[in-house]
Design an enzyme around this catalytic site. Structure first.
Site, PDB file in Angstrom:
ATOM      1  N   LYS A  21      21.820  12.164  48.269  1.00 16.14           N
ATOM      2  CA  LYS A  21      20.711  11.339  48.401  1.00 16.14           C
ATOM      3  C   LYS A  21      20.777   9.961  47.652  1.00 16.14           C
ATOM      4  O   LYS A  21      21.526   9.889  46.625  1.00 16.14           O
ATOM      5  CB  LYS A  21      19.144  11.812  47.983  1.00 16.14           C
ATOM      6  CG  LYS A  21      19.448  12.311  46.520  1.00 16.14           C
ATOM      7  CD  LYS A  21      18.507  11.467  45.457  1.00 16.14           C
ATOM      8  CE  LYS A  21      18.780  11.671  44.208  1.00 16.14           C
ATOM      9  NZ  LYS A  21      18.177  10.541  43.135  1.00 16.14           N
ATOM     10  N   VAL A 111      29.513  15.379  39.961  1.00 14.64           N
ATOM     11  CA  VAL A 111      28.414  16.049  39.215  1.00 14.64           C
ATOM     12  C   VAL A 111      27.498  15.247  38.204  1.00 14.64           C
ATOM     13  O   VAL A 111      28.051  14.321  37.469  1.00 14.64           O
ATOM     14  CB  VAL A 111      29.027  17.092  38.208  1.00 14.64           C
ATOM     15  CG1 VAL A 111      27.969  17.960  37.416  1.00 14.64           C
ATOM     16  CG2 VAL A 111      29.525  18.279  39.275  1.00 14.64           C
ATOM     17  N   ILE A 115      23.161  10.923  42.557  1.00 20.19           N
ATOM     18  CA  ILE A 115      22.819  11.154  44.182  1.00 20.19           C
ATOM     19  C   ILE A 115      22.746  12.628  44.552  1.00 20.19           C
ATOM     20  O   ILE A 115      22.668  12.925  45.790  1.00 20.19           O
ATOM     21  CB  ILE A 115      24.203  10.644  45.071  1.00 20.19           C
ATOM     22  CG1 ILE A 115      25.378  11.155  44.317  1.00 20.19           C
ATOM     23  CG2 ILE A 115      24.332   9.161  44.821  1.00 20.19           C
ATOM     24  CD1 ILE A 115      26.742  10.833  45.111  1.00 20.19           C
ATOM     25  N   GLY A 117      23.557  15.730  43.969  1.00 19.45           N
ATOM     26  CA  GLY A 117      24.351  16.663  44.376  1.00 19.45           C
ATOM     27  C   GLY A 117      23.721  18.059  44.132  1.00 19.45           C
ATOM     28  O   GLY A 117      23.620  18.809  45.163  1.00 19.45           O
ATOM     29  N   ALA A 120      20.727  18.737  46.298  1.00 22.43           N
ATOM     30  CA  ALA A 120      20.770  19.017  47.734  1.00 22.43           C
ATOM     31  C   ALA A 120      21.507  20.093  47.769  1.00 22.43           C
ATOM     32  O   ALA A 120      21.408  20.895  48.847  1.00 22.43           O
ATOM     33  CB  ALA A 120      22.029  17.671  48.115  1.00 22.43           C
ATOM     34  N   ASP A 152      14.052  16.358  42.453  1.00 20.40           N
ATOM     35  CA  ASP A 152      14.567  15.759  43.671  1.00 20.40           C
ATOM     36  C   ASP A 152      15.070  16.913  44.596  1.00 20.40           C
ATOM     37  O   ASP A 152      15.255  16.602  45.721  1.00 20.40           O
ATOM     38  CB  ASP A 152      16.008  15.105  43.412  1.00 20.40           C
ATOM     39  CG  ASP A 152      15.987  13.965  42.929  1.00 20.40           C
ATOM     40  OD1 ASP A 152      15.042  13.121  43.092  1.00 20.40           O
ATOM     41  OD2 ASP A 152      16.772  13.317  42.217  1.00 20.40           O
TER      42      ASP A 152
END
Ligand code: C5P
Length: 301
Positions: A21, A111, A115, A117, A120, A152
């Site tokens: 993301k 990690v 973004i 990880g 997601a 997130d």
């Protein structure tokens, strides 16, 4: 988020992409009494990411592979967000309580890198297990569960470009974004999200949503340049490499905008075309072989 069921006997029963993301802008608008910050962010996804594969099994288990698998494999697997997501889903859906699944996480993304990880991966696990165990939880309950795993996770579960408010739970679909060329760079040094939020100083920013569809990467860059990531300055104060990454991106031919994502340290460059993005990723990697450098594009959903 899209899942595909694979029929082949040797293949996983369910395979789910867990794309990176990107916070195209991130304004910190306030702070709650519990310490969480109120945000206004435009979040979209890259066409690269981790993946979750699920095979039939009597027991619930997790294996981690991929370039960043070793980093995570050293932690206690029980505390991994993937297994926490699976167990939380079993708690939400009692019919899944004693079901098994062999889950394999292929970790392509650095990690603790801004973004999403881990978020997601958790969202892909929820999506994949709902399909694999044939569960249809109430969408509101599933969103609440997602938020309990991390701020997130709800947007990663939604899997579509959106404006995100609240601490991450308030999701409004964004206008269509162009399929822009991107370069993602991470200096391969993790940054702690709570530390970056803690280091932020100064006033809060107003929300900055827009409602027009954007036709080109240049238009997107122009719009984003009037917005910012409020966590960039505190991240650089903790890790000066973030400033180096941004400078490297800005120096590349065809770079329309360079910005950090989330709480860092990953930064993205928005490029005029795929060829200049590819050249930029190669140039930067040649100069910084220890950095994670990826050439990709913004997903159109
Ligand atoms: O929810 P998540 O575990 O991803 O958040 C990690 C930390 O980041 C929180 O404990 C909090 O310190 C900070 N955070 C915040 N405001 C948000 C999201 C995260 O302050 N909206």
């Amino acid at each position: 988020m899209s899942c595909s069921i694979l029929a082949d006997q040797g293949a996983p029963a369910v395979s789910v992409a867990a794309p990176a993301k990107l916070n195209l802008y991130l304004h910190v608008c306030g702070k709650r009494d519990d310490g969480y910050h109120l945000l206004d962010s435009l979040i979209s996804f890259a066409e690269i990411g981790d993946s979750i594969d699920i095979w039939k099994s009597d027991h619930l288990s997790l294996e981690i592979t991929g370039p960043y698998g070793m980093t995570l494999g050293q932690d206690d697997l029980d505390t991994n967000l993937v297994l926490r997501a699976a167990r939380a889903l079993q708690d939400l859906c009692p019919e899944a309580k004693n079901r098994g699944a062999r889950i394999v996480l292929t970790k392509e993304l650095p990690v603790a890198s801004g973004i999403g990880g881990g978020s997601a991966d958790a969202a892909a696990t929820l999506c994949g297990l709902c399909q694999f165990w044939q569960l249809t939880p109430d969408p509101m309950d599933l969103s609440k569960l997602a938020l309990s795993l991390g701020a997130d996770v709800p947007i990663c579960l939604a899997g579509k470009s959106s404006f995100v408010g609240g601490i991450g739970e308030d999701i409004t679909p964004a206008p269509m974004l162009p399929n822009s060329a991107l370069v993602l760079i991470n200096p391969n040094i993790p940054l702690s999200t709570p530390s970056v939020f803690k280091a932020r100083q100064g006033d809060f920013s107003p929300a900055a949503r827009f409602d027009t569809a954007i036709a080109s990467s240049a238009d997107l860059a122009a719009l984003l340049s009037q917005r910012h990531n409020d966590l960039e300055v505190p991240a650089i104060s903790l890790l000066s490499d973030v400033g180096d990454v941004l400078q490297e991106l800005q120096d590349q031919q065809g770079c329309l905008l360079a910005r950090m994502s989330g709480s860092g340290a990953t930064c993205f460059g928005l490029f005029a075309d795929p060829a200049s993005a590819q050249a930029a990723a190669s140039n930067i990697f040649a100069r910084h072989p220890n950095w994670w450098c990826k050439n990709t594009s913004l997903s159109t959903f």
